[in-house]
Design an enzyme around this catalytic site. Structure first.
Site, mmCIF file in Angstrom:
data_model
loop_
_atom_site.group_PDB
_atom_site.id
_atom_site.type_symbol
_atom_site.label_atom_id
_atom_site.label_comp_id
_atom_site.label_asym_id
_atom_site.label_seq_id
_atom_site.Cartn_x
_atom_site.Cartn_y
_atom_site.Cartn_z
ATOM 1 N N LYS A 116 0.820 -1.216 0.000
ATOM 2 C CA LYS A 116 0.000 0.000 0.000
ATOM 3 C C LYS A 116 0.850 1.260 0.000
ATOM 4 C CE LYS A 116 -4.322 -1.481 1.642
ATOM 5 N NZ LYS A 116 -5.532 -0.862 2.145
ATOM 6 N N LYS A 158 -3.154 2.786 10.030
ATOM 7 C CA LYS A 158 -3.409 1.676 9.108
ATOM 8 C C LYS A 158 -2.225 0.725 9.099
ATOM 9 C CE LYS A 158 -6.439 3.156 5.389
ATOM 10 N NZ LYS A 158 -6.494 3.574 3.973
ATOM 11 N N GLY A 164 -8.699 -6.022 3.096
ATOM 12 C CA GLY A 164 -10.062 -6.496 3.310
ATOM 13 C C GLY A 164 -10.754 -5.753 4.439
ATOM 14 N N GLU A 200 -2.867 8.117 8.316
ATOM 15 C CA GLU A 200 -3.600 8.829 7.273
ATOM 16 C C GLU A 200 -4.618 9.741 7.913
ATOM 17 O OE1 GLU A 200 -5.794 6.413 4.406
ATOM 18 O OE2 GLU A 200 -3.956 6.110 3.275
ATOM 19 N N LEU A 203 -10.997 10.708 6.819
ATOM 20 C CA LEU A 203 -12.054 11.463 6.154
ATOM 21 C C LEU A 203 -13.344 11.043 6.840
ATOM 22 C CD1 LEU A 203 -10.742 10.991 2.520
ATOM 23 C CD2 LEU A 203 -10.365 12.922 4.029
ATOM 24 N N HIS A 235 -16.312 -1.863 6.253
ATOM 25 C CA HIS A 235 -15.434 -1.624 5.096
ATOM 26 C C HIS A 235 -15.573 -2.682 4.012
ATOM 27 C CE1 HIS A 235 -13.813 1.553 7.467
ATOM 28 N NE2 HIS A 235 -13.268 0.750 8.345
ATOM 29 N N GLU A 287 -6.179 2.771 -2.867
ATOM 30 C CA GLU A 287 -5.432 1.595 -3.316
ATOM 31 C C GLU A 287 -5.807 1.218 -4.737
ATOM 32 O OE1 GLU A 287 -6.056 -2.185 -1.425
ATOM 33 O OE2 GLU A 287 -8.197 -1.942 -1.285
ATOM 34 N N ARG A 291 -6.797 -6.733 -10.442
ATOM 35 C CA ARG A 291 -7.549 -7.931 -10.830
ATOM 36 C C ARG A 291 -8.954 -7.511 -11.239
ATOM 37 N NH1 ARG A 291 -10.870 -7.463 -6.445
ATOM 38 N NH2 ARG A 291 -9.813 -6.809 -4.546
ATOM 39 N N VAL A 294 -15.320 -7.940 -7.916
ATOM 40 C CA VAL A 294 -16.675 -8.476 -7.726
ATOM 41 C C VAL A 294 -17.700 -7.601 -8.466
ATOM 42 C CG1 VAL A 294 -18.464 -8.986 -6.012
ATOM 43 C CG2 VAL A 294 -16.059 -9.385 -5.435
HETATM 44 P P1 ADP Z 1 -8.554 -2.494 2.490
HETATM 45 O O1 ADP Z 1 -7.374 -2.848 1.654
HETATM 46 O O2 ADP Z 1 -8.485 -3.090 3.854
HETATM 47 O O3 ADP Z 1 -9.862 -2.725 1.793
HETATM 48 P P2 ADP Z 1 -8.698 0.386 1.922
HETATM 49 O O4 ADP Z 1 -7.569 1.297 2.107
HETATM 50 O O5 ADP Z 1 -9.093 0.026 0.532
HETATM 51 O O6 ADP Z 1 -8.442 -0.935 2.804
HETATM 52 O O7 ADP Z 1 -9.956 0.974 2.642
HETATM 53 C C1 ADP Z 1 -11.174 0.288 2.766
HETATM 54 C C2 ADP Z 1 -12.265 1.196 3.283
HETATM 55 O O8 ADP Z 1 -11.853 1.786 4.536
HETATM 56 C C3 ADP Z 1 -12.595 2.382 2.395
HETATM 57 O O9 ADP Z 1 -13.533 2.073 1.389
HETATM 58 C C4 ADP Z 1 -13.157 3.357 3.415
HETATM 59 O O10 ADP Z 1 -14.470 2.989 3.767
HETATM 60 C C5 ADP Z 1 -12.295 3.133 4.642
HETATM 61 N N1 ADP Z 1 -11.116 4.047 4.690
HETATM 62 C C6 ADP Z 1 -9.864 3.790 4.258
HETATM 63 N N2 ADP Z 1 -9.042 4.853 4.431
HETATM 64 C C7 ADP Z 1 -9.792 5.823 4.989
HETATM 65 C C8 ADP Z 1 -9.540 7.178 5.416
HETATM 66 N N3 ADP Z 1 -8.331 7.765 5.312
HETATM 67 N N4 ADP Z 1 -10.572 7.886 5.955
HETATM 68 C C9 ADP Z 1 -11.796 7.313 6.073
HETATM 69 N N5 ADP Z 1 -12.100 6.065 5.703
HETATM 70 C C10 ADP Z 1 -11.130 5.309 5.173
#
Ligand code: ADP
Length: 447
Positions: A116, A158, A164, A200, A203, A235, A287, A291, A294
């Site tokens: 990431k 994070k 996931g 991070e 938001l 999430h 991210e 691939r 879904v």
């Molecule tokens: P993963 O790889 O675990 O799916 P992501 O980084 O794609 O993690 O984040 C998954 C979900 O987590 C996002 O769709 C959002 O709902 C929440 N999220 C991730 N980063 C943030 C952030 N900086 N602020 C608020 N929500 C976040």
């Protein structure tokens, strides 16, 4: 073009890939665990090979067994689907080392985006906006505190190795940071074998908007617009739609073209999804998934482009069949993920599907591997079916989805159909007025 493709997956996505192969005149090989011997994906393929016991670790994640299955059946390519080995850099390399084509990007791109932090750095360099935060992992609590003070609370800790939706911790103020940091580290160490954390900006009420891209190995790339996946629980995506109720044409074009430039600069090939959080008119990269996803059908419904077919074609070395100006968006599409779970407690509900009748009619698509008498095994994810509707407008889609879900007969197991019907009846959802935490707030208020 390939003669024979081995599909290293199960369930609805294996059936979906089998369809694309057959329409391209490609023969297919299914792999299955012992418990999946009667599964639809194994029955629909031209050949099938048992690769191990039910536990995924010993079957669908068993690289030597999958490579052996490809060799004995004389397959020339492997499609990994999503989940399992789809984003495993080592698997992609091993496939190529055995003289087979991997239907996906290069192992290098998988590795780059699977990390990431590297992904964020790469996208930032390529001109894609990212969430403000630490440049890479933080060394200790003091550094986390310094970064947090710089970007302002609340922040999200994070796990570098998270995924996931797991490995994230919200910190609202400086005095909570110490304890949150040490617990998050310990949890990440236990869950992922890597306690490394980054910081991070949190938001508060973003939408999750992702851009679908398609690229060939000759430097051609297009975007196929966005999907709004803000309807989430823990999430995890529950319902997706395209286009996003939050974007207009100019915003779509602007973010789409920025992403396309980045993809070209990276020399990326295949299908990919660039995920953003979107708040107050700003996009923040989170991210990239390297691939098929879904929720890819909602994009297929509004563009008329078969993404899996294109993915296979570019993996076989064909040039992209589309230029950006060929991509046209028509109407609206919504996908509901129907899981074998209790609609209120979300407890998994494995067991025998005693009755099954999927909905149909104009503008309704059901991607599923379920049949009457099928036993949902407890070993894998709980997705039973994806119901996708297409209509001229969002409102037509809402009406159509209510109608389709109302027809859906799945008996013997609990499903999330009642949850979807509740969401579709909600005025905020009907207005397109929701964000990534909206469903959690709704469920908490009902509890
Ligand atoms: P993963 O790889 O675990 O799916 P992501 O980084 O794609 O993690 O984040 C998954 C979900 O987590 C996002 O769709 C959002 O709902 C929440 N999220 C991730 N980063 C943030 C952030 N900086 N602020 C608020 N929500 C976040």
């Amino acid at each position: 073009m390939f003669d024979k493709v081995l599909i290293a997956n199960r369930g609805e996505i294996a059936v979906r890939i089998n369809r694309a192969c057959h329409e391209l005149g490609i023969k297919t090989v299914a792999v299955h665990s012992t418990i999946d011997a009667e599964a639809m994906h194994a029955r629909l393929a031209d050949e099938s090979v048992c690769i191990g016991p039910p536990q995924a670790r010993e079957s669908y994640l068993n690289i030597p067994a999958i490579i052996a299955a490809a060799e004995i059946t004389n397959a020339d390519a492997i499609h990994p689907g999503y989940g399992f080995l789809a984003e495993n850099e080592r698997f992609a390399s091993i496939v190529e080392e055995h003289g087979l084509a991997f239907i996906g990007p290069t192992p290098e791109h998988i590795g780059m985006m699977g990390d990431k932090i590297r992904a964020k750095e790469t996208m930032k360099k390529a001109g894609v906006p990212v969430v403000p935060g630490s440049d890479g992992p933080v060394a200790n609590e003091a550094e986390a505190a310094e970064v947090a003070a710089g970007i302002g609370f609340p922040v999200l800790l994070k796990a570098v190795a998270g995924g996931g939706g797991r490995g994230m911790k919200v910190v609202r103020s400086a005095d909570q940071l110490g304890l949150a940091y040490s617990t998050a580290r310990a949890e990440a160490q236990a869950a992922f074998g890597n306690g490394s954390m980054y910081v991070e900006k949190l938001l508060e009420r973003p939408r999750h908007i992702e851009i679908q891209v398609l690229a060939d190995q000759y430097g051609n790339a297009v975007h196929l617009g966005e999907r709004d996946c803000s309807l989430q629980r823990r999430h995890q995506k529950i319902l997706e739609e395209a286009p996003s109720p939050a974007l207009n044409i100019e915003q779509r074009d602007a973010i789409g073209m920025r992403v396309v430039r980045a993809i070209r600069a990276l020399g990326y090939r295949g299908v990919g999804t660039i995920e953003f959080l979107y708040e107050h008119g700003q996009f923040y990269f989170i991210e990239m998934n390297t691939r098929i996803q879904v929720e890819h059908p909602v994009t297929e419904m509004i563009t008329g482009i078969d993404l899996v077919r294109e993915q296979i074609r570019v993996a076989a070395g064909a040039p992209l069949a589309y230029k950006q100006e060929d991509i046209r968006f028509s109407g609206h599409a919504i996908e509901c993920r129907v899981n074998a779970e209790h609609p209120r407690t979300f407890q998994p509900s494995p067991g025998e599907v005693s009755g099954y009748h999927p909905p149909g009619g104009l503008g309704v698509r059901v991607d599923s591997a379920v049949y009457q008498g099928y036993r949902v095994p407890p070993h894998y994810d709980s997705l039973l079916a994806k119901v996708i509707v297409h209509g001229q407008s969002r409102n037509e889609c809402l009406m159509r989805m209510r109608r389709a879900l109302g027809e859906f007969v799945i008996s013997g197991v609990e499903t999330t159909v009642p949850l979807h019907l509740r969401l579709l009846a909600n005025p905020d959802f009907a207005n397109g007025d929701y964000d990534v935490a909206w469903l959690e707030r709704l469920l908490a208020a009902e509890a």
